[in-house]
Design a protein around this motif. Structure first.
Motif, short mmCIF file in Angstrom:
data_model
loop_
_atom_site.label_atom_id
_atom_site.label_comp_id
_atom_site.label_asym_id
_atom_site.label_seq_id
_atom_site.Cartn_x
_atom_site.Cartn_y
_atom_site.Cartn_z
N ILE A 243 -11.94 -6.85 -33.58
CA ILE A 243 -11.31 -7.97 -32.84
C ILE A 243 -10.65 -7.46 -31.55
N ASN A 244 -10.03 -6.29 -31.63
CA ASN A 244 -9.21 -5.80 -30.52
C ASN A 244 -9.90 -5.77 -29.15
N PRO A 245 -11.13 -5.23 -29.03
CA PRO A 245 -11.73 -5.16 -27.69
C PRO A 245 -11.86 -6.52 -27.02
N PHE A 246 -11.98 -7.59 -27.80
CA PHE A 246 -12.14 -8.92 -27.20
C PHE A 246 -10.88 -9.36 -26.44
N ALA A 247 -9.75 -8.72 -26.75
CA ALA A 247 -8.50 -9.08 -26.07
C ALA A 247 -8.60 -8.81 -24.57
N LEU A 248 -9.54 -7.94 -24.18
CA LEU A 248 -9.75 -7.64 -22.76
C LEU A 248 -10.07 -8.93 -21.98
N ILE A 249 -10.71 -9.87 -22.69
CA ILE A 249 -11.09 -11.14 -22.04
C ILE A 249 -9.84 -11.81 -21.44
N LEU A 250 -8.74 -11.75 -22.20
CA LEU A 250 -7.49 -12.37 -21.74
C LEU A 250 -7.05 -11.77 -20.41
N ALA A 251 -7.04 -10.43 -20.37
CA ALA A 251 -6.57 -9.73 -19.18
C ALA A 251 -7.46 -10.03 -17.99
N VAL A 252 -8.78 -9.94 -18.20
CA VAL A 252 -9.71 -10.13 -17.09
C VAL A 252 -9.66 -11.59 -16.61
N ALA A 253 -9.60 -12.53 -17.55
CA ALA A 253 -9.55 -13.95 -17.17
C ALA A 253 -8.31 -14.23 -16.34
N THR A 254 -7.17 -13.66 -16.74
CA THR A 254 -5.93 -13.89 -15.99
C THR A 254 -6.03 -13.32 -14.58
N LEU A 255 -6.58 -12.10 -14.47
CA LEU A 255 -6.71 -11.47 -13.15
C LEU A 255 -7.63 -12.29 -12.26
N ILE A 256 -8.77 -12.71 -12.82
CA ILE A 256 -9.73 -13.49 -12.01
C ILE A 256 -9.09 -14.81 -11.57
N GLN A 257 -8.41 -15.48 -12.48
CA GLN A 257 -7.77 -16.75 -12.13
C GLN A 257 -6.75 -16.57 -11.01
N THR A 258 -5.92 -15.51 -11.14
CA THR A 258 -4.88 -15.26 -10.13
C THR A 258 -5.50 -15.10 -8.74
N HIS A 259 -6.55 -14.28 -8.66
CA HIS A 259 -7.14 -14.01 -7.35
C HIS A 259 -7.99 -15.17 -6.85
N MET A 260 -8.61 -15.91 -7.77
CA MET A 260 -9.35 -17.12 -7.36
C MET A 260 -8.38 -18.12 -6.72
N THR A 261 -7.22 -18.28 -7.37
CA THR A 261 -6.21 -19.20 -6.84
C THR A 261 -5.78 -18.77 -5.44
N ARG A 262 -5.57 -17.45 -5.27
CA ARG A 262 -5.15 -16.95 -3.96
C ARG A 262 -6.19 -17.27 -2.89
N ILE A 263 -7.46 -17.13 -3.26
CA ILE A 263 -8.54 -17.41 -2.29
C ILE A 263 -8.62 -18.90 -2.01
N GLN A 264 -8.57 -19.71 -3.07
CA GLN A 264 -8.68 -21.17 -2.89
C GLN A 264 -7.54 -21.71 -2.03
N ARG A 265 -6.32 -21.20 -2.27
CA ARG A 265 -5.16 -21.72 -1.54
C ARG A 265 -4.93 -21.03 -0.20
N ARG A 266 -5.79 -20.05 0.08
CA ARG A 266 -5.67 -19.29 1.34
C ARG A 266 -4.22 -18.79 1.54
N THR A 267 -3.65 -18.21 0.48
CA THR A 267 -2.29 -17.68 0.60
C THR A 267 -2.32 -16.43 1.50
N GLU A 268 -1.14 -15.93 1.87
CA GLU A 268 -1.08 -14.79 2.77
C GLU A 268 -1.86 -13.60 2.17
N HIS A 269 -2.64 -12.92 3.00
CA HIS A 269 -3.46 -11.77 2.60
C HIS A 269 -4.49 -12.13 1.54
#
Lengths: 271, 230, 216
Positions: free
Chosen positions: C42-68
């Motif tokens: 089960i443990n390796p699947f937890a990586l999905i949480l981390a990767v999904a959060t990172l992708i969401q964070t940066h997708m939001t930054r791109i969509q909202r055209r935040t600084e940098h």
């Protein structure tokens, strides 16, 4: 003047730090060192292992902290290979397998050790607690193959190794809380002997475990690597690094002293 | 390829050091590239060193064994490999982590999380109790038995007494159910003194650790990079 | 279903881990091994949480055209290169190792080496003997720093040669770490461990439920 001194641009301090690292790197010096008890205990334990013994070396650090554990790993591997002590490498860090694999290969080549007979690298499995507890029941249940995909059953040195009962020591090269995890779960649960080589940040918290013999011995940071190299009579990266570190330490001590002198003089004036 | 690698490594090292002057595009580029690469590497390693050996291979071996059994070519090995089929249950539970991607089904990730947390808590209770409470208490009291037997030097006796005083006072400092006044206040103050010494020691060692990291990078720039030029 | 089943699973796995620790019976040990195996899977699947959060964070930054926001593209570039080469070829592949050794390792190591500069600057600016406690911390730190490097003993032996103790810097450092440091660390270990045990009991019994998150 003292106010000016206290509000000095931090970049001036950065330049001073850079200078005291660069100059001794270009012109290395060698100062004598003493060997303290924690490192001596670890050295003695490995030195007294009979030929054919097996230890596990856990590379539980990452590229961000490799400066200190790497010289320790080199020194202990060299010691083990010269004493015919077999080494099983593993890591609990996902960003570490490549570095650990290459390091073991390099030191083995330098010391004429043969893969599969004198050492092996099993690689990484996710979940520190699960790996530590799982290896205690069956190492092959966690690492069915080594890092390169060879089945454990086909590795000659793993022939008679099932679990921790056949392991004489686990050396944890740590940059985080992994040593405590090994102590709590492998030593307490399975009576596996634990030793450590730790980065500067976690040295202080190892002493309670050393006093209770939950740790056989440990290498404290750069100093530990230097001490182990001294015991082997083979100065390496630890010795070079610690001598360079001397100058940075003197600079920081000087800065603290200067900052405090300026602070007290200013406070007296204000009073 | 090796020389190119050293030059790229040196360039990226300098990009990050440029932050010491001030925040700049070179630093930001290197910082973000590092995040991307390290997450990518973690994904690769977790798949190849986690999913494949722990879940995929046993399961596919189980499926192959089942096919052999169904076509009556079964051997004792295939019977053993059949047990791999049972791994479909934890794999299924692990796959529930994907529910994170669907807001309506996010609650499903509670299943694998609950199992992992229950497992960790269950493993911790007996082992932490033994390793960190009993062994540490035992370690504090053992020297007194040796003292009684007359096998400790004066220095060791002083050390054992100081450790006991320090430990009690530190624990008193962390004991907030009683107001820190009078004798409790004094013990707590001694506890703070011991804690300050402990933190001072940690700071001193941390300096060595941080300096080591810098020496390592400067060593790379001078020996590996500049060494390859001159 | 949404809360009760996870609570029951947590209780079950927690209790099994405790009970199997004290029972050497082969059935019990079989269950223990199986529970560990399940958790390993089960443990390796937890990586999905981390990767999904990172992708969401940066997708939001791109969509909202935040600084940098442009740098979020660099994150995706780095991740894509490593994943596209690494997943089919494996981490032992020479291209993956080249990327790892020449890009990831130097940046990771350098990022943390910056702390040496900041610790020097912070020591100069903030490390003041303002109170008795601060003085104690400062003096201990200075002694440990001197004892950690060979030059410490060299200075001790030349400046304090009239003292009846040779290599005093490293010896005093060792005493500090062996006695007062040990005492305070042990106090912290005992305190933290009691906290871990009590929290673990609360989790298994379902009193502590914050890991379930909000909602139903």
């Amino acid at each position: 003047m003292f106010e000016k001194l206290m509000n000095i641009d931090r970049r001036i301090i950065f330049v001073l730090v850079a200078v005291v690292v660069i100059i001794p790197t270009l012109i290395p010096i060698r100062l004598p060192t003493r060997v303290a008890e924690p490192t001596q205990k670890l050295y003695d334990y490995i030195d007294e292992l009979p030929p054919g013994s097996t230890i596990i070396m856990a590379f539980d650090y990452g590229p961000s902290s490799l400066a200190e554990p790497e010289p320790m790993a080199k020194a202990v591997l060299q010691h083990c290979f010269n004493k015919d002590v077999r080494v099983i490498g593993i890591t609990l860090y996902a960003n570490m397998p490549t570095l650990a694999d290459k390091l073991m290969q390099k030191i083995a080549t330098e010391n004429g050790a043969v893969y599969g007979e004198d050492y092996t690298f099993l690689g990484y499995r996710p979940g520190a607690l699960q790996v530590i507890l799982g290896m205690g029941t069956n190492i092959a249940g966690v690492f069915e193959t080594d890092y390169h995909g060879t089945a454990i059953a086909e590795i000659p040195m793993m022939e008679n190794i099932t679990n921790y009962d056949q392991i004489d020591l686990l050396l944890d090269l740590a940059a985080g809380s992994s040593t405590e995890a090994w102590i709590i779960y492998a030593n307490t649960r399975y009576n596996l002997k634990i030793a450590a080589g730790v980065t500067g940040v976690i040295i202080a918290q190892m002493y309670p475990y050393l006093q209770t013999n939950q740790l056989v011995g440990f290498m404290p940071g750069y100093l530990g690597a230097t001490e182990y190299e001294k015991l082997l009579n083979a100065p390496g990266d630890g010795t070079i690094g610690l001598n360079t570190a001397s100058f940075v330490h003197l600079l920081i001590i000087g800065l603290v002293a200067l900052g405090n002198i300026a602070f007290f003089i200013q406070r007296r004036r204000e009073e | 390829m090796e020389v190119l690698g050293i030059w790229i490594a040196a360039f990226l090292t300098l990009c990050i050091f440029s932050f010491l002057y001030r925040d700049n595009p070179f630093y930001r580029f290197a910082e973000h590239l590092f995040i991307g690469l390290s997450v990518g590497y973690s994904i690769v390693v977790t798949i190849h060193q986690g999913f494949i050996p722990l879940a995929w291979e046993p399961l596919s071996e189980g499926v192959n064994a089942l096919q052999s059994e169904l076509t009556s070519e079964g051997t004792p090995e295939t019977k053993e490999a059949l047990s791999g089929l049972f791994k479909i249950i934890p794999i299924g539970i692990g796959l529930l982590f994907f529910a994170r991607l669907s807001p309506r089904h996010t609650w499903l990730i509670r299943y694998p999380i609950a199992i992992l947390i229950g497992f960790t808590a269950g493993a911790a209770i007996p082992n932490v109790l033994q390793a960190s409470i009993f062994e540490q208490t035992y370690g504090t009291l053992t020297p007194f038995a040796a003292m009684h037997a007359g096998s400790l030097s004066t220095g060791d006796i002083v050390g054992a007494i100081l450790i006991t005083i320090g430990l009690i006072c530190t624990l008193v400092y962390f004991f907030f159910s009683v107001e820190h006044q009078g004798p409790v206040g004094w013990l707590s103050k001694v506890g703070i003194a011991f804690l300050m010494i402990g933190f001072g020691a940690a700071f001193g060692n941390t300096v060595m650790g941080r300096v080591a990291l810098l020496i390592h990078r400067v060593g790379f720039l001078i020996n590996d990079w500049l060494g390859s030029i001159f | 279903m949404k809360r009760q089943v996870p609570l029951a699973l947590c209780f079950l796995f927690g209790i099994v881990m405790i009970l199997t620790q004290f029972s050497p019976h082969s059935y019990s040990q079989g269950v223990y091994r199986e529970v560990i195996n399940w958790n390993l899977i089960i443990n390796p699947f937890a990586l999905i949480l981390a990767v999904a959060t990172l992708i969401q964070t940066h997708m939001t930054r791109i969509q909202r055209r935040t600084e940098h926001w442009q740098y979020s593209l660099v994150v995706f570039l780095g991740m894509a290169v490593m994943v596209l080469i690494g997943i089919p070829l494996g981490p032992q592949n020479s291209y993956v190792e080249w990327l790892y050794n020449n890009l990831q390792v130097p940046m990771d190591a350098t990022m943390f080496s910056l702390l040496a500069f900041f610790i020097a600057s912070a020591a100069y600016r903030a490390f003041r003997a303002r109170t008795f406690e601060a003085t104690l911390l400062l003096i201990t730190a200075l002694i440990v720093m001197m004892g950690n490097v060979p030059v410490g003993d060299l200075i001790w032996n030349s400046v304090l040669s009239w003292l009846p103790m040779e290599d005093g810097a490293s010896k005093v450092r060792q005493w500090i770490l062996d006695i007062p440091n040990l005492a305070s660390r042990r106090g912290i270990i005992l305190g933290v461990s009691l906290g871990v045990i009590s929290q673990s009991i609360r989790i298994i019994l379902g009193i502590e439920r914050s890991y379930l998150g909000g909602g139903d």
